[in-house]
Design an enzyme around this catalytic site. Structure first.
Site, short mmCIF file in Angstrom:
data_model
loop_
_atom_site.label_atom_id
_atom_site.label_comp_id
_atom_site.label_asym_id
_atom_site.label_seq_id
_atom_site.Cartn_x
_atom_site.Cartn_y
_atom_site.Cartn_z
N ALA A 33 -15.68 -0.53 -6.20
CA ALA A 33 -16.06 0.77 -6.84
C ALA A 33 -15.52 1.03 -8.29
CB ALA A 33 -16.02 2.09 -5.91
N THR A 35 -12.38 2.57 -8.86
CA THR A 35 -11.83 3.67 -9.06
C THR A 35 -10.95 3.34 -10.14
OG1 THR A 35 -10.18 3.33 -7.35
CG2 THR A 35 -12.54 4.07 -6.68
N THR A 99 -13.43 7.07 1.69
CA THR A 99 -13.40 5.82 1.55
C THR A 99 -12.88 5.19 2.70
OG1 THR A 99 -13.61 5.74 -0.64
CG2 THR A 99 -12.29 4.01 0.11
N THR A 133 -2.24 -1.15 7.09
CA THR A 133 -0.84 -1.04 6.80
C THR A 133 0.18 -0.72 7.86
OG1 THR A 133 0.70 0.76 5.66
CG2 THR A 133 -1.67 1.69 6.38
N ASP A 134 1.33 -0.85 7.71
CA ASP A 134 2.46 -0.63 8.72
C ASP A 134 2.65 0.87 8.57
OD1 ASP A 134 3.92 -0.14 6.48
OD2 ASP A 134 5.60 -1.34 6.76
N GLU A 135 2.16 1.75 7.91
CA GLU A 135 2.37 3.10 7.76
C GLU A 135 1.61 3.86 9.03
OE1 GLU A 135 2.23 5.02 3.86
OE2 GLU A 135 2.83 3.11 2.99
N TYR A 159 -2.80 9.58 3.94
CA TYR A 159 -3.23 8.16 3.98
C TYR A 159 -3.02 7.25 5.29
CZ TYR A 159 -2.46 3.20 2.90
OH TYR A 159 -2.31 1.90 2.87
N LYS A 163 -5.91 5.58 7.42
CA LYS A 163 -5.93 4.09 7.67
C LYS A 163 -6.04 3.93 9.32
CE LYS A 163 -5.79 1.01 5.21
NZ LYS A 163 -7.03 0.09 4.66
N ASN A 189 3.73 -4.12 -0.32
CA ASN A 189 3.70 -5.26 -1.15
C ASN A 189 4.20 -4.93 -2.68
OD1 ASN A 189 0.46 -7.12 -0.37
ND2 ASN A 189 1.84 -5.93 1.11
N PRO A 214 12.19 8.03 -11.39
CA PRO A 214 12.07 9.18 -10.35
C PRO A 214 12.46 8.56 -8.89
CG PRO A 214 9.86 8.59 -11.02
CD PRO A 214 10.88 7.79 -11.83
N PRO A 291 6.66 15.37 0.40
CA PRO A 291 6.68 16.11 1.85
C PRO A 291 6.39 15.16 3.04
CG PRO A 291 5.21 17.22 -0.11
CD PRO A 291 5.79 15.53 -0.53
P1 NAD Z 1 -5.19 -0.35 -4.82
O1 NAD Z 1 -5.46 0.85 -4.58
O2 NAD Z 1 -4.60 -1.10 -5.52
O3 NAD Z 1 -6.79 -1.06 -4.77
C1 NAD Z 1 -7.81 -0.53 -3.86
C2 NAD Z 1 -9.26 -1.05 -4.36
O4 NAD Z 1 -10.35 -0.42 -3.62
C3 NAD Z 1 -9.56 -0.67 -5.83
O5 NAD Z 1 -9.98 -1.87 -6.84
C4 NAD Z 1 -10.60 0.36 -5.80
O6 NAD Z 1 -11.42 0.46 -6.95
C5 NAD Z 1 -11.40 -0.09 -4.70
N1 NAD Z 1 -11.88 0.97 -3.99
C6 NAD Z 1 -11.61 2.31 -3.63
N2 NAD Z 1 -12.45 2.98 -3.12
C7 NAD Z 1 -13.68 2.14 -2.96
C8 NAD Z 1 -14.71 2.51 -2.39
N3 NAD Z 1 -15.25 3.71 -2.07
N4 NAD Z 1 -15.67 1.38 -2.53
C9 NAD Z 1 -15.53 0.11 -2.99
N5 NAD Z 1 -14.24 0.02 -3.51
C10 NAD Z 1 -13.50 1.11 -3.72
O7 NAD Z 1 -4.74 -0.98 -3.20
P2 NAD Z 1 -3.98 -2.12 -2.51
O8 NAD Z 1 -2.58 -1.87 -2.81
O9 NAD Z 1 -4.39 -3.34 -3.37
O10 NAD Z 1 -4.39 -2.21 -1.21
C11 NAD Z 1 -5.52 -2.84 -0.61
C12 NAD Z 1 -5.51 -2.52 0.96
O11 NAD Z 1 -4.32 -2.99 1.55
C13 NAD Z 1 -5.67 -1.37 1.35
O12 NAD Z 1 -6.72 -1.05 2.40
C14 NAD Z 1 -4.37 -0.74 1.72
O13 NAD Z 1 -4.56 0.18 2.66
C15 NAD Z 1 -3.75 -2.09 2.08
N6 NAD Z 1 -2.21 -2.22 2.13
C16 NAD Z 1 -1.58 -1.95 1.28
C17 NAD Z 1 -0.15 -2.23 1.12
C18 NAD Z 1 0.54 -1.87 -0.33
O14 NAD Z 1 1.72 -2.15 -0.32
N7 NAD Z 1 -0.05 -1.77 -1.47
C19 NAD Z 1 0.54 -2.58 2.06
C20 NAD Z 1 -0.27 -2.85 3.24
C21 NAD Z 1 -1.75 -2.31 3.28
P1 TYD Z 2 5.38 3.76 -2.90
O1 TYD Z 2 5.39 2.48 -3.87
O2 TYD Z 2 4.35 5.02 -3.36
O3 TYD Z 2 4.77 3.24 -1.63
P2 TYD Z 2 4.86 3.88 0.16
O4 TYD Z 2 4.62 5.61 -0.17
O5 TYD Z 2 3.43 3.53 0.78
O6 TYD Z 2 5.57 3.25 0.92
O7 TYD Z 2 6.78 4.03 -2.47
C1 TYD Z 2 7.64 3.54 -1.88
C2 TYD Z 2 9.02 4.24 -1.63
O8 TYD Z 2 9.51 4.72 -2.81
C3 TYD Z 2 8.36 5.59 -0.86
O9 TYD Z 2 9.61 5.71 0.14
C4 TYD Z 2 8.59 6.44 -1.92
C5 TYD Z 2 9.46 6.13 -2.88
N1 TYD Z 2 9.01 6.37 -4.35
C6 TYD Z 2 10.05 7.00 -5.09
O10 TYD Z 2 11.23 7.36 -4.90
N2 TYD Z 2 10.04 7.47 -6.36
C7 TYD Z 2 8.61 7.29 -6.76
O11 TYD Z 2 8.22 7.64 -8.34
C8 TYD Z 2 7.49 6.56 -6.09
C9 TYD Z 2 6.04 6.37 -6.48
C10 TYD Z 2 7.96 6.38 -4.61
#
Ligand code: NAD
Ligand code: TYD
Length: 356
Positions: A33, A35, A99, A133-135, A159, A163, A189, A214, A291
């Site tokens: 999309a 976003t 989404t 995700t592991d969350e 979030y 998921k 990641n 921060p 929070p």
């Molecule tokens: P991101 O936010 O970087 O990318 C999300 C992508 O989805 C964007 O390109 C956005 O445009 C697209 N998108 C959002 N809403 C949409 C919709 N309604 N229709 C079509 N496209 C849409 O996210 P990411 O970090 O690349 O994560 C990708 C996936 O992996 C997610 O499902 C996330 O939950 C999962 N994940 C992420 C992490 C991490 O550390 N980032 C870890 C484990 C799992």
């Molecule tokens: P984040 O990268 O947002 O991933 P997630 O919340 O999905 O784990 O954050 C990673 C960790 O870092 C999380 O414990 C929150 C912390 N964090 C900070 O301390 N400062 C920041 O500015 C951000 C964005 C995250």
């Protein structure tokens, strides 16, 4: 043979698409999309490559998905698209429900219709790979064992709750309708194309700009970090050989407190691009905690190793060096993201007509 990837212009999705087409000629239809988190520039190296078909569109748009499935007849859907930032989910959970929950539901229904009409080998080969995700497992105490695939679902943020809901839908579509699904639950990641709202890229970008770094609360929250290309290789393995209806945890065996991540990034920046004003760690600033902040995530990734022989190729030391180097070497990308220029880039690069 074709893959339908959703969210392939985001951080992990774009790494996956680049990686996939780096090692295979199987085309990818990339539905995203665009976003704020989607960045078409991540895929600029695929411009003109007929193996990459980019479609700007929403996973909640059933008609569009039906049309794409019929036109391209993918042998698998790899579903990355999501709202992914915990802090944004706290400020505005609505988009996460839309989404992550409704979007996944829509995709599952479209996949069910498409798969139901296939037969023979095509039907047997089809896969719906849900990237999660592991969350979803909640928060661990300091001495708790890492999350296994059978850990209870205990999501704590909007979030992770969205998921978790999507994981449950995927599971139910398998059990009720027989849809051939696999789910992967991965840890945090890091790597190229990571949007600088997340910890690691935010620290790199702020440090280079001389801005405060921060750290939420006491900085002792623990995450398990995985280099994004290792996540991509794990998805490839599960897609190819994962057992239907199973979930696989993916992790880096790299538990680190946030403050250690921040000081490591600062030390690498001191090495690669020293600041005349002094070490970057001087910019660390402890701020109000998030929070409901989960204290610790840790992944037990033995199942994917045992069944599929997958282990991460990078250690944290090697992966974080590559990542910091990538941000230093890709300042135009960073600049476009920070100025919002990446959003105009599509029109500049492709004209107003790009899209479906
Ligand atoms: P991101 O936010 O970087 O990318 C999300 C992508 O989805 C964007 O390109 C956005 O445009 C697209 N998108 C959002 N809403 C949409 C919709 N309604 N229709 C079509 N496209 C849409 O996210 P990411 O970090 O690349 O994560 C990708 C996936 O992996 C997610 O499902 C996330 O939950 C999962 N994940 C992420 C992490 C991490 O550390 N980032 C870890 C484990 C799992
Ligand atoms: P984040 O990268 O947002 O991933 P997630 O919340 O999905 O784990 O954050 C990673 C960790 O870092 C999380 O414990 C929150 C912390 N964090 C900070 O301390 N400062 C920041 O500015 C951000 C964005 C995250």
């Amino acid at each position: 043979m074709t893959l339908l990837v959703t969210g392939g212009a985001g951080f992990i999705g774009s790494n996956f698409v680049l990686d996939w087409l780096g090692g295979s000629d199987e085309p990818v239809v990339n539905l995203d999309a665009l976003t704020y988190a989607g960045n078409r520039q991540n895929l600029a190296s695929l411009d003109g490559d007929p193996r990459h078909i980019f479609v700007q569109g929403d996973i909640c748009d059933r008609d569009l998905i039906d049309r794409l499935l019929l036109a391209h007849r993918p042998r698998a859907i790899v579903h990355f698209a999501a709202e992914s930032h915990v802090d944004r989910s706290i400020h505005g959970p609505g988009a996460f429900m839309q989404t992550n929950v409704n979007g996944t539901f829509t995709l599952l229904e479209a996949a069910r219709g498409y798969w139901g009409a296939l037969d023979g080998d095509e039907k047997a080969a089809f896969r719906f790979h849900h990237v999660s995700t592991d969350e979803v497992y909640g928060s661990l105490g300091p001495t708790d064992a890492p999350f296994t695939e059978t850990h209870a679902y205990e999501p704590n943020s909007p979030y992770s709750a969205s998921k978790a809901a999507s994981d449950h839908l995927v599971r139910a579509w398998h059990h009720t309708y027989g849809l051939p699904v696999v789910t992967t639950n991965c840890s945090n990641n890091y790597g190229p194309f990571h949007f600088p709202e997340k910890l690691i890229p935010l620290i790199i970008v702020n440090a280079l700009a001389g801005k405060p770094l921060p750290v939420y609360g006491d900085g002792q929250q623990v995450r398990d970090w995985l280099y994004v290309k290792d996540h991509c290789s794990a998805i490839r393995e599960v897609l190819a050989r994962g057992r239907l209806g199973e979930t696989y945890n993916i992790g880096g065996w790299n538990e680190k407190p946030n403050i250690d991540i921040v000081t490591t990034v600062c030390a690498l920046l001191d090495e690669f691009q020293p600041d005349a004003a002094g070490p970057y760690a001087r910019l660390i600033s402890y701020v109000k905690d998030r929070p409901g902040h989960d204290r610790r995530y840790a992944i037990d990734a033995r199942k994917i190793e045992r069944e599929l022989g997958w282990r991460p190729a990078e250690t944290f030391d090697t992966g974080i060096r590559k990542t910091v180097r990538w941000y230093l070497d890709n300042q135009p990308w960073v600049h476009n993201v920070l100025t919002g220029g990446y959003r105009d880039w599509v029109t500049q690069q492709y004209g107003a007509e790009q899209g479906t």
